[in-house]
Design an enzyme around this catalytic site. Structure first.
Site, PDB file in Angstrom:
ATOM      1  N   CYS A 189       0.870  -1.225   0.237  1.00  0.00           N
ATOM      2  CA  CYS A 189      -0.156  -0.125  -0.139  1.00  0.00           C
ATOM      3  C   CYS A 189       0.934   1.344  -0.040  1.00  0.00           C
ATOM      4  O   CYS A 189       1.748   1.421  -0.969  1.00  0.00           O
ATOM      5  CB  CYS A 189      -0.927  -0.190   1.293  1.00  0.00           C
ATOM      6  SG  CYS A 189      -2.556   1.026   0.857  1.00  0.00           S
ATOM      7  N   HIS A 190       0.839   2.145   1.013  1.00  0.00           N
ATOM      8  CA  HIS A 190       1.722   3.274   1.059  1.00  0.00           C
ATOM      9  C   HIS A 190       3.121   2.966   1.817  1.00  0.00           C
ATOM     10  O   HIS A 190       3.780   3.955   1.800  1.00  0.00           O
ATOM     11  CB  HIS A 190       0.922   4.491   1.849  1.00  0.00           C
ATOM     12  CG  HIS A 190      -0.176   4.902   1.368  1.00  0.00           C
ATOM     13  ND1 HIS A 190      -1.335   4.270   1.141  1.00  0.00           N
ATOM     14  CD2 HIS A 190      -0.481   6.266   0.938  1.00  0.00           C
ATOM     15  CE1 HIS A 190      -2.308   5.167   0.487  1.00  0.00           C
ATOM     16  NE2 HIS A 190      -1.768   6.192   0.508  1.00  0.00           N
TER      17      HIS A 190
END
Length: 186
Positions: A110-111
């Site tokens: 994800c991030h």
């Protein structure tokens, strides 16, 4: 029985901080432990309880400043808003650089890719991520793909919590393919 587990005796680092993505931290942690590995949750403060984006608590077992990369076979960079905060700390960046220099596992979901970007180790690497940081990754020199998991050498990346089964399989595949190499064994 633990001697027959594939990751018995191996140690892995997981960064933790406020607003981590709950599943992206806990799922890989438990999967690695299920395979016999030891894991360490490291945050800016030892013994501090950090809350995930969805409110699940995680207690840091060590300070990031106290971590020595040679003690670990790999690192997991969970997502959430935590990576944007942790990538501002030099020790996080130096640890990632050291893991990369030794070709040890660096897994980001994800991030979580924000941390390897800031460490300057992603140029030319095939990755995936949350669409929210796609431009950041491309601007850092990555080759971005929209896939549930992308494995490029010792790098593993995934997009979101729904990709966690593929993410963890990618991690285990990298560890299996490197288990006889010097970088995995130290």
């Amino acid at each position: 029985m633990t001697d027959s587990l594939p990751l018995s005796g191996k140690k892995f680092l997981l960064f933790v901080g406020e607003d981590y993505e709950d599943l992206e931290l806990w799922y890989p942690k438990f999967r690695l432990e299920e395979a016999g590995a030891e894991t360490t949750l490291a945050g800016l403060e030892a013994g501090k309880t950090y809350l995930g984006k969805h409110g699940y608590p995680a207690v840091s077992e060590a300070t990031i400043d106290s971590i020595n990369s040679t003690d670990y076979q790999g690192v997991i960079c969970a997502g959430g808003w935590m990576p944007d905060k942790l990538r501002r700390f030099e020790k996080v960046l130096s640890l990632l650089t050291e893991f990369h220099a030794r070709e040890k596992l660096i897994a980001a979901i994800c991030h979580g890719g924000w941390m390897p970007i800031s460490a300057g180790i992603y140029s030319g690497v095939k990755v995936t991520s949350s669409p929210g940081i796609k431009d950041d990754l491309i601007n850092a020199g990555c080759i971005w793909e929209d896939a549930s998991v992308v494995v490029d050498r010792h790098f593993v990346s995934s997009r979101r919590p729904g990709d966690l089964p593929d993410f963890c399989r990618g991690i285990l595949d990298v560890l299996h393919s490197t288990k006889t190499s010097e970088s995995f064994m130290d």
